[in-house]
Design a protein around this motif. Sequence first.
Motif, short mmCIF file in Angstrom:
data_model
loop_
_atom_site.label_atom_id
_atom_site.label_comp_id
_atom_site.label_asym_id
_atom_site.label_seq_id
_atom_site.Cartn_x
_atom_site.Cartn_y
_atom_site.Cartn_z
N GLU A 146 0.34 -0.57 4.88
CA GLU A 146 1.40 -0.78 5.46
C GLU A 146 1.37 -3.15 5.16
OE1 GLU A 146 0.61 0.25 9.57
OE2 GLU A 146 1.05 2.01 9.41
N ILE A 147 2.43 -3.20 5.34
CA ILE A 147 2.96 -4.32 5.60
C ILE A 147 3.65 -5.22 6.18
CG2 ILE A 147 4.15 -6.96 3.66
CD1 ILE A 147 3.89 -4.68 1.12
N ALA A 148 2.90 -5.92 6.80
CA ALA A 148 3.13 -7.43 7.52
C ALA A 148 3.23 -8.69 7.67
CB ALA A 148 2.67 -6.87 9.34
N THR A 149 4.38 -9.46 8.16
CA THR A 149 4.55 -10.73 7.56
C THR A 149 4.64 -12.03 8.65
OG1 THR A 149 7.24 -10.31 7.12
CG2 THR A 149 6.21 -10.04 5.62
N SER A 150 4.34 -12.94 8.43
CA SER A 150 5.54 -13.60 9.64
C SER A 150 5.48 -15.14 8.29
CB SER A 150 3.26 -14.49 10.56
OG SER A 150 2.46 -15.25 9.45
N PRO A 151 5.63 -16.12 9.35
CA PRO A 151 6.40 -17.37 8.22
C PRO A 151 5.07 -17.54 7.21
CG PRO A 151 6.95 -17.06 11.15
CD PRO A 151 5.76 -16.18 10.42
N ALA A 152 3.87 -17.80 7.70
CA ALA A 152 2.86 -17.96 6.28
C ALA A 152 2.17 -16.89 5.64
CB ALA A 152 2.05 -18.72 7.08
N THR A 153 2.13 -16.42 5.90
CA THR A 153 1.13 -15.04 5.62
C THR A 153 1.48 -13.56 5.84
OG1 THR A 153 -0.64 -16.49 7.83
CG2 THR A 153 -1.14 -14.00 7.18
N THR A 154 1.27 -12.99 4.54
CA THR A 154 1.53 -11.12 4.09
C THR A 154 0.24 -10.99 4.46
OG1 THR A 154 2.85 -12.14 2.61
CG2 THR A 154 1.79 -9.73 2.82
N THR A 155 -0.09 -9.63 4.95
CA THR A 155 -0.92 -8.70 5.92
C THR A 155 -1.14 -6.97 5.39
OG1 THR A 155 -1.52 -10.07 7.90
CG2 THR A 155 -2.58 -8.39 7.76
N LEU A 156 -1.85 -7.38 4.32
CA LEU A 156 -1.81 -5.65 4.77
C LEU A 156 -2.35 -4.77 4.88
CD1 LEU A 156 -1.86 -5.22 0.50
CD2 LEU A 156 0.18 -5.60 1.88
N VAL A 157 -2.30 -3.71 5.67
CA VAL A 157 -3.12 -3.14 6.09
C VAL A 157 -3.75 -1.33 5.97
CG1 VAL A 157 -3.49 -1.67 8.67
CG2 VAL A 157 -3.01 -4.10 8.41
N ILE A 158 -4.99 -1.78 4.68
CA ILE A 158 -4.59 0.00 4.19
C ILE A 158 -5.64 0.69 5.17
CG2 ILE A 158 -6.17 -0.20 2.19
CD1 ILE A 158 -5.41 -2.44 1.09
N ALA A 159 -5.77 1.72 4.93
CA ALA A 159 -6.36 3.36 5.26
C ALA A 159 -6.04 4.28 4.23
CB ALA A 159 -5.58 3.35 6.37
N GLY A 160 -7.58 4.97 4.66
CA GLY A 160 -7.52 5.94 3.92
C GLY A 160 -8.52 5.02 2.14
N ASP A 161 -8.36 6.23 1.58
CA ASP A 161 -9.03 6.30 -0.40
C ASP A 161 -7.71 4.57 -0.80
OD1 ASP A 161 -10.56 7.69 0.49
OD2 ASP A 161 -10.51 9.21 -0.57
N LEU A 162 -8.52 4.06 -0.98
CA LEU A 162 -8.32 2.68 -2.13
C LEU A 162 -9.07 2.69 -3.14
CD1 LEU A 162 -5.61 0.45 -2.17
CD2 LEU A 162 -8.39 -0.79 -2.19
N ASP A 163 -8.10 3.96 -4.16
CA ASP A 163 -9.08 4.48 -5.77
C ASP A 163 -7.90 5.22 -6.56
OD1 ASP A 163 -7.86 6.82 -4.25
OD2 ASP A 163 -9.76 7.67 -4.09
N LEU A 164 -8.06 5.72 -7.56
CA LEU A 164 -7.07 5.83 -8.29
C LEU A 164 -5.83 6.74 -7.93
CD1 LEU A 164 -6.94 6.24 -12.00
CD2 LEU A 164 -8.64 8.68 -11.90
N ALA A 165 -6.62 8.37 -7.87
CA ALA A 165 -5.27 8.60 -6.82
C ALA A 165 -3.99 8.15 -6.22
CB ALA A 165 -5.90 10.24 -5.69
N GLU A 166 -4.40 7.01 -5.70
CA GLU A 166 -3.53 5.97 -4.98
C GLU A 166 -2.68 5.17 -6.02
OE1 GLU A 166 -2.73 7.00 -2.11
OE2 GLU A 166 -4.25 8.30 -1.97
N ARG A 167 -3.62 5.34 -7.06
CA ARG A 167 -2.80 4.13 -8.06
C ARG A 167 -1.44 3.95 -8.09
NH1 ARG A 167 -4.31 7.86 -11.62
NH2 ARG A 167 -2.41 8.12 -13.63
N ASP A 168 -0.19 4.92 -7.96
CA ASP A 168 0.91 4.77 -8.79
C ASP A 168 1.63 3.65 -7.47
OD1 ASP A 168 0.86 6.43 -10.68
OD2 ASP A 168 1.51 8.43 -9.10
N GLN A 169 1.43 3.99 -5.58
CA GLN A 169 1.53 3.45 -5.13
C GLN A 169 1.76 1.47 -5.53
OE1 GLN A 169 1.10 3.15 -1.19
NE2 GLN A 169 -1.22 4.49 -1.31
N PHE A 170 0.89 1.18 -6.88
CA PHE A 170 0.19 -0.41 -6.56
C PHE A 170 1.05 -0.90 -7.14
CE2 PHE A 170 -4.46 1.56 -7.03
CZ PHE A 170 -4.98 1.34 -5.79
#
Length: 116
Positions: free
Chosen positions: A3-27
């Motif tokens: 998930e991506i959230a923003t404020s005026p100076a910051t972008t925050t990525l909140v990652i849940a689950g695996d961050l691996d080869l199987a998820e690469r299509d969304q990168f």
Amino acid sequence: MIEIATSPATTTLVIAGDLDLAERDQFPEIAARVVGLRRQLLVIDMCRVTFMDSTGAAFLISLADSGRKRGGATVLRGCDDRDLFVLEVCGALELFRVDSEHRCAPTSTRTDSSAD
């Protein structure tokens, strides 16, 4: 899930689950969105990451490198020792600030609502 959230100076990525080869299509899409936001600070919340391989590490490295080229910074929060080790083995840990003060919220609370 990322998930991506923003404020005026910051972008925050909140990652849940695996961050691996199987998820690469969304990168690529996520990286393009983050870069397009042009915030000086990128915070990557890894409290709910269950596994990260070198493909996930490469994704994080590309985000940090893009931010650094624009004069920004990337902060990892909620990153466990295993994930930090993967980034260290990749020779990229210095691209990140590690928020060692952050404490992750519990993922769930279990209650027993049965009556005896």
